[in-house]
Each structure stands twice: as structure tokens, then as C-alpha cells.
Enzyme design. Structure first.
Site, PDB file in Angstrom:
ATOM      1  N   TRP A 174       0.832  -1.211   0.000  1.00  0.00           N
ATOM      2  CA  TRP A 174       0.000   0.000   0.000  1.00  0.00           C
ATOM      3  C   TRP A 174       0.865   1.259   0.000  1.00  0.00           C
ATOM      4  O   TRP A 174       0.474   2.278  -0.578  1.00  0.00           O
ATOM      5  CB  TRP A 174      -0.994  -0.008   1.163  1.00  0.00           C
ATOM      6  CG  TRP A 174      -0.388   0.108   2.532  1.00  0.00           C
ATOM      7  CD1 TRP A 174       0.010  -0.917   3.340  1.00  0.00           C
ATOM      8  CD2 TRP A 174      -0.131   1.316   3.266  1.00  0.00           C
ATOM      9  NE1 TRP A 174       0.509  -0.425   4.522  1.00  0.00           N
ATOM     10  CE2 TRP A 174       0.428   0.938   4.510  1.00  0.00           C
ATOM     11  CE3 TRP A 174      -0.322   2.668   3.007  1.00  0.00           C
ATOM     12  CZ2 TRP A 174       0.805   1.867   5.480  1.00  0.00           C
ATOM     13  CZ3 TRP A 174       0.048   3.608   3.978  1.00  0.00           C
ATOM     14  CH2 TRP A 174       0.602   3.195   5.192  1.00  0.00           C
ATOM     15  N   HIS A 195       8.476   6.534   7.805  1.00  0.00           N
ATOM     16  CA  HIS A 195       7.424   7.533   7.678  1.00  0.00           C
ATOM     17  C   HIS A 195       7.396   8.399   8.925  1.00  0.00           C
ATOM     18  O   HIS A 195       7.803   7.969   9.994  1.00  0.00           O
ATOM     19  CB  HIS A 195       6.066   6.867   7.432  1.00  0.00           C
ATOM     20  CG  HIS A 195       5.655   5.906   8.511  1.00  0.00           C
ATOM     21  ND1 HIS A 195       6.180   4.643   8.615  1.00  0.00           N
ATOM     22  CD2 HIS A 195       4.776   6.039   9.527  1.00  0.00           C
ATOM     23  CE1 HIS A 195       5.629   4.028   9.655  1.00  0.00           C
ATOM     24  NE2 HIS A 195       4.777   4.857  10.237  1.00  0.00           N
ATOM     25  N   HIS A 254       4.983  11.065  11.279  1.00  0.00           N
ATOM     26  CA  HIS A 254       3.606  11.451  11.601  1.00  0.00           C
ATOM     27  C   HIS A 254       3.524  12.951  11.880  1.00  0.00           C
ATOM     28  O   HIS A 254       4.369  13.489  12.586  1.00  0.00           O
ATOM     29  CB  HIS A 254       3.119  10.698  12.849  1.00  0.00           C
ATOM     30  CG  HIS A 254       3.217   9.212  12.720  1.00  0.00           C
ATOM     31  ND1 HIS A 254       2.119   8.416  12.495  1.00  0.00           N
ATOM     32  CD2 HIS A 254       4.282   8.372  12.767  1.00  0.00           C
ATOM     33  CE1 HIS A 254       2.504   7.154  12.413  1.00  0.00           C
ATOM     34  NE2 HIS A 254       3.816   7.096  12.581  1.00  0.00           N
TER      35      HIS A 254
HETATM   36  C1  DD3 Z   1      -3.313   0.041   7.856  1.00  0.00           C
HETATM   37  C2  DD3 Z   1      -1.169   1.084   8.681  1.00  0.00           C
HETATM   38  C3  DD3 Z   1      -2.085   0.846   7.513  1.00  0.00           C
HETATM   39  C4  DD3 Z   1      -5.531  -1.489   8.589  1.00  0.00           C
HETATM   40  C5  DD3 Z   1      -5.622  -0.160   8.489  1.00  0.00           C
HETATM   41  C6  DD3 Z   1      -4.527   0.629   8.130  1.00  0.00           C
HETATM   42  N1  DD3 Z   1      -2.879   6.023   5.507  1.00  0.00           N
HETATM   43  C7  DD3 Z   1      -2.804   2.293   5.751  1.00  0.00           C
HETATM   44  C8  DD3 Z   1      -3.395   1.465   3.597  1.00  0.00           C
HETATM   45  C9  DD3 Z   1      -3.522   2.732   3.093  1.00  0.00           C
HETATM   46  C10 DD3 Z   1      -2.924   3.639   5.281  1.00  0.00           C
HETATM   47  C11 DD3 Z   1      -2.721   4.808   6.064  1.00  0.00           C
HETATM   48  C12 DD3 Z   1      -3.228  -1.314   7.949  1.00  0.00           C
HETATM   49  C13 DD3 Z   1      -3.045   1.244   4.900  1.00  0.00           C
HETATM   50 CL1  DD3 Z   1      -7.117   0.566   8.828  1.00  0.00          CL
HETATM   51  C14 DD3 Z   1      -4.333  -2.094   8.291  1.00  0.00           C
HETATM   52  O1  DD3 Z   1      -2.408   2.120   7.047  1.00  0.00           O
HETATM   53  C15 DD3 Z   1      -3.288   3.832   3.933  1.00  0.00           C
HETATM   54  N2  DD3 Z   1      -3.421   5.085   3.430  1.00  0.00           N
HETATM   55  N3  DD3 Z   1      -2.385   4.772   7.363  1.00  0.00           N
HETATM   56  C16 DD3 Z   1      -3.214   6.140   4.226  1.00  0.00           C
HETATM   57  N4  DD3 Z   1      -3.386   7.365   3.721  1.00  0.00           N
END
Ligand code: DD3
Length: 330
Positions: A168, A270, A272
Site C-alpha cells: 500500500w 514515515h 507522523h
Molecule cells: C493500515 C497502517 C495501515 C488497517 C488499516 C490501516 N494512511 C494504511 C493502507 C492505506 C494507510 C494509512 C493497515 C493502509 Cl485501517 C491495516 O495504514 C493507507 N493510506 N495509514 C493512508 N493514507
């Protein structure tokens, strides 16, 4: 943080953190509900079969639910969104009121707001791995004190073995996903980064602003990898990140909390950016390292993060915790 590599793809998602495996590889060309809701996302959840409630919080107004979506494991996160000042006049004029009680000068009502002012933010992880499911289960946590040796002998082998997928993240860097959400980009391969809203932020109000800066460099796993050579990168993120947020959201640096997590949720460097005053998950002293401190620590000792002990919390079910236990470090 850990997560097993199951090669599965394609799903919806919308908020929070974890190390993903099963992340939607959504391209802009794909027909989807986009980031602004509505359209075809509409019935995605109508077939959701609840298996169990993983956790909930009356105060946070959230519930984390495990279940099945078209035969696949899924985690759904529901969160009531804050009431925005701009919505007030419509809330007062366009709602129906049902009286609960009246007593002296006090009265309470059930206010039924128009549907569009009554949103619930829904984040879907599907297919979800066991790791995702575990992640949201209420868990006790334990503080671990990781020496430089512990990192080499316990933590590093553990993260390597896990082979976390950060697909991602690459999708974002390659503009295959979320490209329309990018707030700022410095495309330089060494110093560059992409700044965009984190999943956790609905972008409706600046009060809970949450952005992440993702580096274009792909080989920096975490704080532990940082040395003097990364100073230009870190300073660049600090400087240009602040400028971009001032530009876009009129928030000065004095209103921002800019930090790294250790351990991170995903092993691709990354940073924050959250609004001061918003108690974002993971902003406590046991996990957050202010970027300005990181920069100064590296300036005073180029091998600071290679040599110092670092403390962090681990959840009871985390595989890394078992490793520390087996090594007699807990
Ligand atoms: C994640 C850490 C990861 C569940 C969930 C979130 N910000 C993301 C994919 C796209 C994103 C993030 C893993 C995953 Cl709810 C499992 O975070 C993301 N896009 N934190 C953004 N903008």
C-alpha cells in the site's frame, strides 16, 4: 505490528494503522467510491456477517468488528465523526427533537439530525489476515527495553522473518492509489517524500489533523536504521512538511506534533504529523520520538539509534513479545 505474508489482494479500506498485507490495490482507473464517499461504495457492507466485536469504546465512539464479507475475513471499524461548527445551523434548523426529560432549567433531547450530518466513518480491511484481527482485539501491553544487541539478535530477525508487505505504501509512492489525496510531494529519490492524510483522519476538521510523510527511499525500515547520512532527508521532511501544512491548512509548526513511531506499524520510514492537542493513538512517550529530537540526537551522535536502548510497548499477543520472553529479556 507484525503480520504474515498471505498473498491476497484487492479490498476496500479506509482508516487507521497496522502492518497490512491485504491492502486494496486500488488504481485511479478502477471504478470505486473514491475518497469522498458516495457512489458505488454504497452496498459493500450490506452483506457483512458479524462474527465478533473485537473492541469498542464509548468515549471514542468506535467499534471494531470482525466478520465475513463475501466469504472473506474482514475487519470493519466504525467511528462516529465529530460535530463540525459549520454544520450547527443546519443541525438546529433541520433536525427533529424528541424530548427525554425536563427538570427545572434542564432538559435533554434525542436529536435526529439529517442523514448527511450523521455520518459514521467506516474502515474496511478485506481480506483481513489474522494479524489484522488480533490488532484490534483489546490487549494488555508490556513495555520492552530493547538494547542494541536485542535489536540485532531479536527484533531484526523477527521483522525480516515476518516479511511485512508495504504494498500500500508503494501504491502511494507510485501514484497507483490515493494520488488525489497527496498534499505535497518532493520527488527527489534520496531526500523526497509524499505527504498525505493518514487513514485515521477524515479531513473534515483540522482538530484531529493527521498526515504522514512517506519517504521515497525504500530501504529505511525504522528509527534504528537512521544515521548521520539521513539528516538531510529528515530535515527536508521537517521543513517542507511544515511549510506544506501551513499552506494547505493554515496551521503553523507551533501547532504540530511531528514524530516517528518505534516500533512502527510498517517498516518503511514515515513521519507522523498530528495536531497538538489531538491525542492521536501512539503519540505517547512510550512510542513517539519527536523528529526534532531525532535530528539532534543524530547530530550529537551519528550512531545514536544504533547504540542506544529504546523502549516500546508490545501487545500480549505480539510474536515479538514472545521472542523477548524466550530470550529472557522480559
Ligand atoms: C493500515 C497502517 C495501515 C488497517 C488499516 C490501516 N494512511 C494504511 C493502507 C492505506 C494507510 C494509512 C493497515 C493502509 Cl485501517 C491495516 O495504514 C493507507 N493510506 N495509514 C493512508 N493514507
Amino acid at each position: 505490528m507484525a503480520d504474515h505474508s498471505t498473498k491476497r489482494e484487492n479490498n476496500v479500506a479506509a482508516s487507521d494503522e497496522l502492518s497490512p498485507k491485504a491492502k486494496k490495490t486500488k488504481t485511479e482507473h478502477e471504478n470505486d467510491r473514491g475518497e469522498n464517499g458516495n457512489e458505488s461504495g454504497k452496498s459493500v457492507l450490506s452483506g457483512f456477517q458479524t462474527a465478533s466485536v473485537l473492541s469498542d469504546s464509548a468515549r471514542e465512539k468506535t467499534i471494531f468488528v470482525h466478520g465475513k464479507l463475501a466469504d472473506q475475513n474482514a475487519v470493519v471499524i466504525l467511528e462516529k465523526t465529530p460535530i463540525r461548527e459549520e454544520a450547527l445551523s443546519e443541525i438546529f434548523t433541520a433536525s427533529t427533537l424528541e424530548l427525554d426529560l425536563r427538570n427545572d432549567i434542564y432538559s435533554t433531547y434525542r436529536l435526529l439530525a439529517p442523514p448527511h450530518l450523521n455520518e459514521i466513518k467506516a474502515t474496511v480491511v478485506c481480506p483481513a489476515t489474522d494479524k489484522h484481527v488480533k490488532k484490534y482485539q483489546r490487549q494488555e501491553s508490556f513495555l520492552v527495553d530493547e538494547t542494541a544487541d536485542d535489536y540485532e539478535s531479536i527484533t531484526l530477525p523477527f521483522i525480516q522473518k515476518q516479511s511485512f508487505s508495504v504494498q500500500w505504501v508503494y501504491n502511494i509512492l507510485e501514484k497507483k492509489a490515493e494520488s488525489e489525496r497527496i498534499v505535497f510531494e518532493d520527488p527527489d529519490p534520496m531526500l523526497g517524500f509524499v505527504l498525505l492524510p493518514d487513514f485515521k483522519w477524515d479531513q473534515k476538521q483540522v482538530d484531529n489533523l493527521y498526515l504522514i510523510a512517506i519517504t521515497h527511499q525504500r530501504n529505511i525500515k525504522s528509527l534504528r536504521d537512521l544515521t548521520l547520512e539521513h539528516l538531510p532527508l529528515l530535515q527536508n521532511i521537517l521543513q517542507k512538511g511544515k511549510e506544506a501544512i501551513l499552506q494547505r491548512y493554515s496551521l503553523p509548526a507551533s501547532k504540530l506534533r511531528i514524530y516517528l513511531h518505534y516500533q512502527p506499524s510498517y517498516y518503511h520510514l514515515h513521519v507522523h504529523f498530528t495536531k497538538l492537542g489531538y491525542e492521536a493513538p501512539g503519540c505517547g512517550v512510550e512510542r513517539a520520538h519527536l523528529l526534532t529530537d531525532v535530528i539532534q540526537n543524530l547530530q550529537s551522535n551519528p550512531r545514536f539509534y544504533k547504540t542506544r536502548s529504546l523502549s516500546f510497548p508490545l501487545r500480549a499477543d505480539d510474536g515479538l513479545l514472545s521472542q523477548f520472553r524466550e530470550a529472557g529479556r522480559l
